[in-house]
Motif scaffolding. Structure first.
Motif, short mmCIF file in Angstrom:
data_model
loop_
_atom_site.label_atom_id
_atom_site.label_comp_id
_atom_site.label_asym_id
_atom_site.label_seq_id
_atom_site.Cartn_x
_atom_site.Cartn_y
_atom_site.Cartn_z
N PHE A 65 -16.47 -11.75 -5.70
CA PHE A 65 -15.38 -10.75 -5.42
C PHE A 65 -15.89 -9.63 -6.11
CE2 PHE A 65 -11.09 -8.98 -6.66
CZ PHE A 65 -10.95 -8.84 -5.73
N GLN A 66 -16.48 -10.29 -7.54
CA GLN A 66 -17.36 -8.89 -8.11
C GLN A 66 -17.53 -8.17 -7.47
OE1 GLN A 66 -18.06 -11.51 -11.79
NE2 GLN A 66 -16.31 -11.08 -12.71
N GLN A 67 -18.63 -8.75 -7.17
CA GLN A 67 -19.84 -8.81 -6.14
C GLN A 67 -19.14 -6.75 -4.72
OE1 GLN A 67 -22.94 -8.56 -6.87
NE2 GLN A 67 -22.86 -10.75 -6.81
N VAL A 68 -17.92 -7.39 -4.27
CA VAL A 68 -17.69 -7.43 -3.72
C VAL A 68 -17.19 -5.47 -4.17
CG1 VAL A 68 -15.13 -6.65 -1.71
CG2 VAL A 68 -16.64 -8.43 -2.01
N LEU A 69 -16.56 -5.83 -5.08
CA LEU A 69 -15.49 -4.34 -5.82
C LEU A 69 -16.72 -3.48 -6.68
CD1 LEU A 69 -12.84 -5.76 -8.19
CD2 LEU A 69 -12.68 -5.15 -5.64
N SER A 70 -17.76 -4.26 -6.73
CA SER A 70 -18.68 -3.35 -7.08
C SER A 70 -19.65 -2.65 -6.44
CB SER A 70 -19.77 -4.11 -8.27
OG SER A 70 -20.11 -5.17 -7.76
N GLY A 71 -19.38 -2.75 -5.10
CA GLY A 71 -20.53 -1.94 -4.03
C GLY A 71 -21.43 -2.71 -3.77
N GLU A 90 1.00 -1.32 -0.01
CA GLU A 90 0.14 0.12 0.00
C GLU A 90 0.99 1.34 0.10
OE1 GLU A 90 -2.42 0.11 2.71
OE2 GLU A 90 -3.66 2.12 2.34
N ALA A 91 1.71 1.12 1.31
CA ALA A 91 2.37 2.38 1.10
C ALA A 91 3.19 3.25 -0.32
CB ALA A 91 3.99 2.33 2.15
N PHE A 92 4.28 1.61 -0.39
CA PHE A 92 4.86 2.34 -2.07
C PHE A 92 3.80 2.31 -3.58
CE2 PHE A 92 8.57 -1.28 -1.68
CZ PHE A 92 9.10 -0.35 -0.05
N SER A 93 2.81 1.67 -3.28
CA SER A 93 2.22 1.77 -3.89
C SER A 93 1.59 3.46 -4.10
CB SER A 93 0.96 1.26 -4.30
OG SER A 93 0.77 -0.15 -4.08
N LYS A 94 1.29 4.02 -2.51
CA LYS A 94 0.62 5.19 -2.89
C LYS A 94 2.21 6.11 -3.19
CE LYS A 94 -2.42 5.38 0.43
NZ LYS A 94 -2.62 5.34 1.98
N LYS A 95 3.64 5.54 -2.91
CA LYS A 95 4.50 6.98 -3.54
C LYS A 95 4.40 6.54 -4.77
CE LYS A 95 8.90 7.56 -1.24
NZ LYS A 95 10.55 7.14 -0.81
N ILE A 96 4.17 4.87 -5.19
CA ILE A 96 4.70 5.16 -7.36
C ILE A 96 3.11 6.17 -8.09
CG2 ILE A 96 3.87 3.77 -8.92
CD1 ILE A 96 5.21 1.50 -7.22
N MET A 97 1.80 6.25 -7.18
CA MET A 97 1.45 6.94 -7.86
C MET A 97 1.63 8.37 -7.78
SD MET A 97 -1.18 4.73 -7.21
CE MET A 97 -2.89 5.59 -7.18
N GLU A 98 1.97 8.90 -6.38
CA GLU A 98 1.83 10.42 -6.30
C GLU A 98 3.06 10.80 -7.60
OE1 GLU A 98 2.33 9.97 -1.75
OE2 GLU A 98 0.19 9.94 -1.46
N THR A 110 -11.25 -1.50 -1.52
CA THR A 110 -11.18 -0.26 -0.47
C THR A 110 -9.54 0.24 -1.78
OG1 THR A 110 -11.11 -0.06 2.02
CG2 THR A 110 -10.11 1.44 0.95
N TRP A 111 -9.13 -0.40 -1.77
CA TRP A 111 -7.58 -0.26 -2.85
C TRP A 111 -7.73 -0.06 -3.81
CZ3 TRP A 111 -4.17 -5.00 -0.23
CH2 TRP A 111 -3.77 -3.66 1.29
N GLN A 112 -9.28 -0.60 -4.81
CA GLN A 112 -9.28 -0.41 -5.66
C GLN A 112 -9.67 1.40 -5.75
OE1 GLN A 112 -12.91 -2.77 -9.16
NE2 GLN A 112 -13.39 -1.47 -7.17
N ASP A 113 -10.95 1.10 -5.22
CA ASP A 113 -11.29 2.81 -5.31
C ASP A 113 -10.34 3.77 -5.44
OD1 ASP A 113 -13.57 1.77 -4.76
OD2 ASP A 113 -14.20 1.73 -2.61
N ALA A 114 -9.73 3.73 -4.12
CA ALA A 114 -7.77 4.60 -4.65
C ALA A 114 -7.19 4.44 -5.55
CB ALA A 114 -7.43 4.60 -3.12
N GLY A 115 -7.27 3.45 -6.39
CA GLY A 115 -6.63 3.51 -7.26
C GLY A 115 -5.50 2.38 -7.65
#
Lengths: 436, 294
Positions: free
Chosen positions: A402-408, A169-177, A236-241
């Motif tokens: 899992f798709q149901q979770v991702l689609s909310g 999560e932390a690395f991803s944020k850094k990469i995206m920012e 959550t991570w999907q929603d945050a990209g």
């Protein structure tokens, strides 16, 4: 030669009487892996003249299994069929259809020692008495691939891959920012990688009765807090990209996301190595173990891939050929070559040792991550694998929930409870159809 | 109404004439249908070693399965949408071409082309256009602020399969509508025009009623098309997903029977599907055909 002629006539094959006995091998390896498999068959055919292995590509794993069952019902079955690990329950229950490998090797008088194989592989395919029922061939385990160039661009150390999900999560944020990539990670096989292997890796039970190894009266237990936490996090991570979904089943949309450098990390089978390296044209690939949650000590991952099952109803002389081919297939040279070409695990200790001796791992850093990860600790009842009936369908249910979770549409808890409920219904159905 | 009875002097001849058709129907319909009905009462393992008679268990399991109920609903929505969309668009196109004086045959040819495309190809084609990763349409939709993703969003997936299925059927409907329109005598429309009826009035009071036999025929064909022939499209685009939201009945028969190897349940589903089509066809001929003037 007389026996050969008799065999060919007995089998009623259309081959010329003096030609080698043909042995059909249905498999599910397309593309690069298919070419490598043909190579193995050709090499065997060239090595002797009594038998001829004829590999036939039958589509996906599920399609190959279905085709073999339909062929068996019609009396047109192949000698050998490649069945993926989740089809094991189905094959094991089909006692009259399967010629168990230990029996085959004994009848044919071939040397065969199940102890030569990796325990994590062999455990999957032996019955409760310790008899090996199918021939291990292409076993893999999921690993994490990451883009070293993106890591450098984001100011991360390209030689320090994330160890925990918190790191991911932390690395991803850094990469995206930093703008080094648009997304943190993607994955193939949500069922296999993010659910089953996730459970084994965190030493969580997948189902009762030792994940189904103990018999038919088993129940799924995916609905535990840890899997729920992980699925919830993925949403959550999907929603945050941070996470991008690659689709159901094998997740066909996931590899392009990694190849095009859209996502910096990618979790999939160790057997994807050849494909990943071939497609990573403008960047360097690192391979590391799967991440785990920081408060848990990682256990060991479990296998995927397939084994070779022998079907009943052919002439004895042909089975001699099958046994001979299996001996060839499990020889250290053939296995080491297959492992090095494809990224599948070396299924015997000897093949692993041979690859080490040949200096393969020094020349190909990361190629041994899979075997190190699967043998990290001695497998527990939770991490030696899984064996459930109708598991091909249960995998579909995992994808759907899992798709149901991702689609909310559902929370992770609700989805996992529904998954267990629907899966258990299938298990009961399977139990009723296969009870003695 | 005149009677449709014909008297054959020779008693054997009519049966002889019917025999080939009856033979084909028995071999290719009654025999497999009978097998399906028998199999729907059985529980079998995949390899066919153990077969148990379970009576209506397969049916009761289906009818209490929320997934099956949702598949019924999905099929209804899908079939109605495909029929309405493909009939509506085809009629509009046919009327437009019918009014053309020059180039009508060129338009007709162009509009017919999609029908020559196999369902699976049509599916793949729309799958490419709508693919969230590589497709052009999601890219354009993103510019207007819509985040298209048919791999997760059920509505998007349903729209995708409806468009793909209708697109193919429009051609078929179009050619029948056009033929129907061209068989309407010009004098009727001219007389109405002289009486002062505008184009809309003429269309709804003269053209549409005179098209009713064509429309009825197409309606039956379209419903059957949507329920059975769209298998390839579903298979190539969504495979019934996400979360079974496009899993129409005929696809569910396939996925439960051929992929899931649950033969009893699959057979029971086929029987129910067959019953639904028989009932639908009966209703259409019993109640809708009465409104049709030939």
């Amino acid at each position: 030669m007389a026996s050969l002629v008799a065999a060919a006539t007995l089998a009623g094959t259309s081959t010329f009487a003096f030609a080698a006995t043909e042995i059909t091998w249905w498999h599910a390896m397309g593309g690069e892996l298919g070419a490598k498999l043909e190579g193995v068959a050709n090499a065997y055919n060239a090595s002797q003249s009594d038998y001829k292995i004829v590999p036939v590509y039958k589509g996906s794993y599920a399609e190959t299994l279905t085709a073999a069952i339909a062929a068996f019902r019609a009396g047109q079955q192949p000698h050998i069929v490649q069945v993926f690990e989740v089809g094991t329950g189905t094959m094991m229950a089909a006692k009259g259809a399967v010629y168990p490998v230990y029996q085959l090797m004994k009848d044919a008088g071939e040397d065969f020692d199940p102890k030569a194989f990796l325990p994590s592989v062999v455990g999957y395919y032996t019955d409760t008495e310790g008899n090996m029922l199918s021939m291990p061939f292409n076993s893999s385990t999921p690993v994490m691939y990451y883009n070293k160039n993106v890591f450098t661009k984001a100011g991360l150390d390209p030689n320090t891959p994330p160890k925990t999900w918190e790191d991911v999560e932390a690395f991803s944020k850094k990469i995206m920012e930093s703008g080094a990539a648009k997304c943190g990670f993607t994955t193939g096989w949500v069922s296999w990688v993010q659910t089953e292997n996730f459970s084994a890796w965190h030493n969580q039970q997948i189902g009762t009765l030792e994940n189904g190894f103990g018999g038919l009266k088993t129940e799924l237990t995916f609905n535990n807090p840890l899997v729920a936490k992980h699925w919830g996090n993925l949403k959550t991570w999907q929603d945050a990209g941070i996470f991008q979904y690659g689709g159901k089943g094998g997740g066909n949309d996931a590899p392009p996301k990694f190849y095009s450098q859209e996502c910096a990390m990618y979790m999939n089978s160790s057997a994807s190595r050849a494909g990943v390296l071939a497609n990573a044209k403008d960047f360097e690939v690192g391979i590391s173990m799967l991440p785990h949650y920081a408060d848990v000590k990682p256990q060991n991952s479990i296998i995927g891939g397939a084994t070779l099952w022998v079907l009943q109803g052919k002439a004895d002389a042909e089975y001699k050929g099958v046994a001979d081919f299996f001996s060839y297939l499990s020889s250290p040279e053939v296995q080491a070559q297959w492992h090095q070409d494809t990224g599948y695990l070396p299924i015997t200790q000897a093949a692993y040792e041979l690859s080490k001796q040949q200096g393969f791992y020094e020349k190909n850093p990361g190629a041994d991550v899979s075997i190190k990860q699967i043998t990290l600790n001695a497998p527990t009842a939770n991490s030696k694998g899984l064996r459930f009936g109708s598991y091909v369908q249960i995998r579909d249910i995992i994808d759907e929930e899992f798709q149901q979770v991702l689609s909310g549409a559902k929370t992770a808890d609700v989805a996992l409870n529904d998954l267990v409920k629907r899966g258990n219904a299938l298990l009961r159905e399977f139990e009723a159809a296969n009870a003695n | 109404m005149q009677t449709k009875r014909t008297i054959f002097p020779n008693k054997a001849l009519p049966y002889l004439l019917l025999a080939p058709q009856l033979a084909i129907t028995s071999v290719f319909f009654f025999w497999p249908a009978g097998q399906a009905i028998w199999q729907s009462f059985l529980r079998e393992d995949a390899f066919g070693f153990k077969t148990t008679f379970v009576g209506l268990a397969n049916y009761t399991a289906l009818l209490s399965d929320p997934n099956y109920m949702s598949s019924l609903q999905v099929t209804a929505v899908f079939s109605v949408c495909v029929a309405v969309l493909s009939l509506g668009v085809a009629l509009a196109l046919a009327v437009a071409v019918d009014r053309l004086i020059r180039g009508a045959s060129a338009y007709t040819t162009l509009l017919l082309w999609p029908y020559a495309v196999a369902p699976a190809i049509a599916g793949v084609l729309w799958w490419f256009l709508f693919n969230p990763t590589i497709g052009i349409l999601p890219y354009m939709m993103e510019m207007v602020g819509y985040d298209w993703d048919h791999s997760l969003n059920s509505t998007d997936a349903m729209i995708l399969v409806i468009i793909a299925a209708s697109w193919k059927q429009i051609s078929y409907n179009f050619i029948f509508f056009l033929a129907g329109l061209q068989s309407i005598p010009m004098s009727l429309k001219e007389a109405a025009a002289i009486d002062g009826a505008g184009p809309f009035k003429r269309f709804f009071t003269i053209t549409l009623p005179l098209l009713s036999p064509t429309s009825f025929f197409l309606m039956v064909v379209n419903v059957v098309y949507a329920m059975f022939d769209t298998f390839g499209i579903i298979h190539a685009t969504t495979e019934g997903g996400p979360a079974q939201s496009t899993n129409i009945l005929v696809y569910k028969v396939y996925s439960d029977g051929f992929i899931g190897l649950n033969l009893g349940s699959s057979a029971a589903q086929s029987v129910i599907l067959m019953a639904i089509v028989i009932v639908l066809t009966f209703i259409q001929f019993r109640y809708v055909e009465r409104r049709v003037a030939y």
